[in-house]
Design a protein around this motif. Structure first.
Motif, PDB file in Angstrom:
ATOM      1  N   ILE A 104       0.858  -1.187   0.000  1.00  0.00           N
ATOM      2  CA  ILE A 104       0.000   0.000   0.000  1.00  0.00           C
ATOM      3  C   ILE A 104       0.892   1.233   0.000  1.00  0.00           C
ATOM      4  N   LEU A 105       0.585   2.149  -0.918  1.00  0.00           N
ATOM      5  CA  LEU A 105       1.305   3.415  -1.021  1.00  0.00           C
ATOM      6  C   LEU A 105       0.393   4.518  -0.512  1.00  0.00           C
ATOM      7  N   LEU A 106       0.805   5.163   0.561  1.00  0.00           N
ATOM      8  CA  LEU A 106       0.006   6.266   1.099  1.00  0.00           C
ATOM      9  C   LEU A 106       0.222   7.492   0.219  1.00  0.00           C
ATOM     10  N   THR A 107      -0.863   8.063  -0.227  1.00  0.00           N
ATOM     11  CA  THR A 107      -0.834   9.192  -1.145  1.00  0.00           C
ATOM     12  C   THR A 107      -1.378  10.421  -0.438  1.00  0.00           C
ATOM     13  N   ASP A 108      -0.609  11.497  -0.482  1.00  0.00           N
ATOM     14  CA  ASP A 108      -0.995  12.728   0.204  1.00  0.00           C
ATOM     15  C   ASP A 108      -1.904  13.574  -0.675  1.00  0.00           C
ATOM     16  N   ARG A 109      -2.818  14.259  -0.018  1.00  0.00           N
ATOM     17  CA  ARG A 109      -3.623  15.259  -0.720  1.00  0.00           C
ATOM     18  C   ARG A 109      -3.886  16.404   0.246  1.00  0.00           C
ATOM     19  N   SER A 110      -4.113  17.535  -0.343  1.00  0.00           N
ATOM     20  CA  SER A 110      -4.434  18.742   0.413  1.00  0.00           C
ATOM     21  C   SER A 110      -5.631  19.386  -0.263  1.00  0.00           C
ATOM     22  N   GLU A 111      -6.724  19.431   0.469  1.00  0.00           N
ATOM     23  CA  GLU A 111      -7.983  19.915  -0.088  1.00  0.00           C
ATOM     24  C   GLU A 111      -8.294  19.133  -1.358  1.00  0.00           C
ATOM     25  N   ASP A 112      -8.326  19.794  -2.509  1.00  0.00           N
ATOM     26  CA  ASP A 112      -8.664  19.129  -3.767  1.00  0.00           C
ATOM     27  C   ASP A 112      -7.443  18.702  -4.577  1.00  0.00           C
ATOM     28  N   ASN A 113      -6.267  18.721  -3.976  1.00  0.00           N
ATOM     29  CA  ASN A 113      -5.041  18.450  -4.724  1.00  0.00           C
ATOM     30  C   ASN A 113      -4.377  17.149  -4.293  1.00  0.00           C
ATOM     31  N   ILE A 114      -3.966  16.368  -5.292  1.00  0.00           N
ATOM     32  CA  ILE A 114      -3.115  15.212  -5.058  1.00  0.00           C
ATOM     33  C   ILE A 114      -1.692  15.747  -5.086  1.00  0.00           C
ATOM     34  N   LEU A 115      -0.914  15.439  -4.050  1.00  0.00           N
ATOM     35  CA  LEU A 115       0.438  15.978  -3.930  1.00  0.00           C
ATOM     36  C   LEU A 115       1.468  14.957  -4.391  1.00  0.00           C
ATOM     37  N   PHE A 116       2.421  15.420  -5.184  1.00  0.00           N
ATOM     38  CA  PHE A 116       3.507  14.553  -5.607  1.00  0.00           C
ATOM     39  C   PHE A 116       4.335  14.211  -4.379  1.00  0.00           C
ATOM     40  N   ARG A 117       4.570  12.948  -4.179  1.00  0.00           N
ATOM     41  CA  ARG A 117       5.195  12.433  -2.961  1.00  0.00           C
ATOM     42  C   ARG A 117       6.544  13.073  -2.651  1.00  0.00           C
ATOM     43  N   LYS A 118       7.358  13.304  -3.670  1.00  0.00           N
ATOM     44  CA  LYS A 118       8.717  13.784  -3.439  1.00  0.00           C
ATOM     45  C   LYS A 118       8.833  15.303  -3.406  1.00  0.00           C
ATOM     46  N   ASN A 119       7.774  15.983  -3.822  1.00  0.00           N
ATOM     47  CA  ASN A 119       7.797  17.443  -3.808  1.00  0.00           C
ATOM     48  C   ASN A 119       6.356  17.929  -3.747  1.00  0.00           C
ATOM     49  N   HIS A 120       5.902  18.319  -2.581  1.00  0.00           N
ATOM     50  CA  HIS A 120       4.507  18.726  -2.401  1.00  0.00           C
ATOM     51  C   HIS A 120       4.156  20.038  -3.098  1.00  0.00           C
ATOM     52  N   HIS A 121       5.148  20.695  -3.697  1.00  0.00           N
ATOM     53  CA  HIS A 121       4.859  21.887  -4.493  1.00  0.00           C
ATOM     54  C   HIS A 121       4.342  21.490  -5.879  1.00  0.00           C
ATOM     55  N   ILE A 122       4.450  20.218  -6.202  1.00  0.00           N
ATOM     56  CA  ILE A 122       3.903  19.691  -7.452  1.00  0.00           C
ATOM     57  C   ILE A 122       2.616  18.966  -7.100  1.00  0.00           C
ATOM     58  N   SER A 123       1.530  19.372  -7.749  1.00  0.00           N
ATOM     59  CA  SER A 123       0.234  18.767  -7.416  1.00  0.00           C
ATOM     60  C   SER A 123      -0.662  18.747  -8.646  1.00  0.00           C
ATOM     61  N   MET A 124      -1.770  18.042  -8.487  1.00  0.00           N
ATOM     62  CA  MET A 124      -2.782  17.987  -9.529  1.00  0.00           C
ATOM     63  C   MET A 124      -4.132  17.951  -8.837  1.00  0.00           C
TER      64      MET A 124
END
Length: 168
Positions: A104-124
């Motif tokens: 299982i890979l835990l995936t971070d998100r902030s509000e409506d954004n999926i955060l790139f694991r290695k750099n949270h300044h990159i999101s979708m």
């Protein structure tokens, strides 16, 4: 296009069937499912779950032995509490007996954004993340798959915009 037959996928779906939170296939199986054919042998099944549901993962898999991968160190530690999963840790190796294994890979998100694991300044945006995958996969879906997904969405998410796209 024939549906992919795999005991690994069947096992993962069966294990996750009662998990009440969103989860996604990741890695090589996600690609193979998207294109509708197996491209290589897969060592295991990777599943993504949002980090905010990590406590639920620990509870759901309480009968399993859970290890967390230590980034950059190439080792695993026993995982027993939420503190053991503090970032940058994200990879869980779950074992039940000698045979059963899921990653299982835990995936971070902030509000409506999926955060790139290695750099949270990159999101979708989450909707874009899901919608883009759906749009990419739609041309590969035959009528049977479209009908199944449409009926499933009508039951679970009756206001989904995908329903109309599946029936046109």
């Amino acid at each position: 296009m024939a549906a992919i037959k795999s005991s690994q996928l069947d096992f993962a779906v069966n294990v996750m069937k009662d998990f009440k939170y969103p989860w996604f296939f990741a890695g090589g199986w996600a690609i193979d499912l998207g294109i509708g054919k197996v491209t290589r042998d897969h060592e295991d099944v990777d599943i993504c779950i949002f980090r905010e549901h990590a406590l639920e993962v620990l509870s759901y898999f309480s009968e399993w032995t859970i290890y967390v991968a230590i980034p950059g160190e190439g080792r695993l530690e026993l995982c027993q509490t939420l503190k053991d999963l503090a970032p940058p840790r994200y990879g869980l190796h779950l074992h039940r007996g000698q045979e059963d294994f899921i990653e299982i890979l835990l995936t971070d998100r902030s509000e409506d954004n999926i955060l790139f694991r290695k750099n949270h300044h990159i999101s979708m945006k989450y909707n874009q993340f899901v919608q883009e995958d759906f749009k990419s996969y739609l041309p590969f879906m035959n009528k049977e798959r479209r009908l199944w997904l449409s009926l499933a969405l009508q039951k679970q998410f009756p206001s989904s915009s995908w329903i109309e796209q599946l029936t046109t």
